[in-house]
Design a protein around this motif. Structure first.
Motif, short mmCIF file in Angstrom:
data_model
loop_
_atom_site.label_atom_id
_atom_site.label_comp_id
_atom_site.label_asym_id
_atom_site.label_seq_id
_atom_site.Cartn_x
_atom_site.Cartn_y
_atom_site.Cartn_z
N TYR A 241 0.85 -1.19 0.00
CA TYR A 241 0.00 0.00 0.00
C TYR A 241 0.89 1.25 0.00
N ALA A 242 1.86 1.27 0.90
CA ALA A 242 2.76 2.42 1.01
C ALA A 242 3.67 2.54 -0.21
N ILE A 243 4.21 1.40 -0.69
CA ILE A 243 5.11 1.45 -1.84
C ILE A 243 4.39 1.98 -3.07
N SER A 244 3.18 1.52 -3.32
CA SER A 244 2.43 1.99 -4.49
C SER A 244 2.11 3.48 -4.37
N ALA A 245 1.78 3.92 -3.16
CA ALA A 245 1.51 5.34 -2.96
C ALA A 245 2.76 6.16 -3.21
N GLU A 246 3.88 5.76 -2.63
CA GLU A 246 5.13 6.51 -2.79
C GLU A 246 5.57 6.56 -4.25
N THR A 247 5.44 5.44 -4.94
CA THR A 247 5.84 5.38 -6.35
C THR A 247 5.04 6.36 -7.19
N ASN A 248 3.79 6.58 -6.81
CA ASN A 248 2.92 7.47 -7.58
C ASN A 248 2.86 8.89 -7.02
N GLY A 249 3.75 9.22 -6.09
CA GLY A 249 3.77 10.57 -5.54
C GLY A 249 2.57 10.89 -4.68
#
Length: 352
Positions: A110-118
């Motif tokens: 959840y966090a990785i996908s959010a971070e990757t997408n700014g």
């Protein structure tokens, strides 16, 4: 100039998700990725491999809808549940502006996908009962677009309290989507929240064939939601997300025979899990056995680092969660075959 300097700032600063395969290890018993011990046998028809596949293979969608008790318009197939998570963030969150909410410790993507997408992250840790702090989440709904809840939670194994979820869904109407990740729900099917989908337009459920169906290698997952949400996700998903061989195997796994094979696998895993939990609870080296609702069990050992090292020396690769908040000395054990569970217990009993 370094090529790295050309990358987006978020990517330069990002620490990638440490999947079991990235962490690696040396051993012959792999119990660190919550994989099934078998996959079953499937056949492939290669006659159409020269053609692009359908975006949403009808047989796969129809069979999964029937399995989940939904209409086909409420189902989206994707490259694993991970792509479903990514699609929700890309569809509903503006980079540099919006945020998601998660309840740690929980699934890291959840966090990785959010971070990757700014996209920003609001973390509301689980409470002392390892439940989402629903009052705190409701108090921050206006700050976020998506709330991610994992049930059974990975790695703790806890199920989301239904009464609390209903309060959250009522509060979230018209404000945010509530995403319940049910990757492990086949191991405790009565705890599924899928029956609420027709009542709450804001509810989204993530599913997968990776766990109970034993098909982690084909990367096939599902997003269950109201047709309006599915329609928006279809605007963002890649043109050909489900390769033809994946569609064929998924359709076979969702056939009557395939579902029966899955249920037999689940029954075997739950039996082995119950036996392991009983023996772990009786061990003097174990301080706590967490809720065992998936195909894994999280265990707090008296000396987690030493136990992890002893297992590794014996060629048994587990997953260490001791660095996560509140999970000191905690090791996650995937439920494998009988011989693998016996090997784990043999190592545990060497220093009773």
């Amino acid at each position: 100039m370094s090529i790295t300097a050309l990358a987006r700032a978020q990517v330069q600063a990002l620490t990638p998700y440490q999947s079991a395969r990235r962490i690696g290890g040396q051993g012959h018993i792999w119990l660190n990725a919550n994989e099934a011990a078998d996959s079953g046998d499937y056949t492939l028809d290669c006659a159409r491999l020269n053609r692009y596949p359908e975006c949403q293979p009808p047989m796969v969608i129809n069979r999964y809808a029937a399995y989940a008790g939904l209409n086909p318009e409420q189902v989206l197939a994707s490259r694993g549940g991970d792509e479903g998570i990514e699609l929700l963030i890309r569809t509903f969150c503006e980079p540099g502006k919006d945020q998601i909410l998660q309840c740690s410790p929980t699934y890291g993507m959840y966090a990785i996908s959010a971070e990757t997408n700014g996209v920003g992250i609001v973390d509301v840790p689980l409470n002392a009962d390892r439940q989402p702090d629903f009052d705190a989440i409701i108090g921050r709904l206006d700050e976020v677009k998506l709330v991610f809840l994992c049930s059974p939670n990975n790695p703790t194994g806890d199920l989301v309290d239904r009464a609390g979820l209903l309060r959250l869904l009522d509060a979230a109407r018209g404000r945010a989507l509530v995403v319940v990740d049910e990757a492990y729900i086949e191991f405790c099917p009565t705890a599924s929240q899928a029956s609420l989908l027709n009542e709450y337009a804001e509810l989204v459920i993530i599913r997968t064939l990776s766990k109970a169906f034993g098909l982690a290698g084909i990367r096939c997952g599902f997003t269950l939601a109201n047709p309006e949400v599915i329609g928006l996700l279809l605007k963002v998903i890649a043109p050909y997300p489900i390769p033809e061989p994946v569609a064929q195997i998924a359709a076979q796994a969702l056939s009557e025979e395939g579902l029966a094979r899955m249920q037999t696998r689940v029954d075997d895993i739950n039996r082995l899990k119950a036996e392991l939990v009983g023996k772990l609870a009786a061990s003097k080296q174990v301080r706590e056995v967490f809720a065992a609702n998936g195909n894994y069990v999280l265990v707090r050992f008296a000396e987690g680092a030493k136990l992890f090292a002893r297992m590794a020396t014996a060629g048994i690769i587990l997953r260490d969660f001791s660095s996560k908040p509140g999970l000191s000395d905690c090791i996650r054990i995937t439920i494998g075959q009988q011989a693998e569970m016996d090997a784990v217990l043999d190592v545990l009993q060497q220093e009773q």
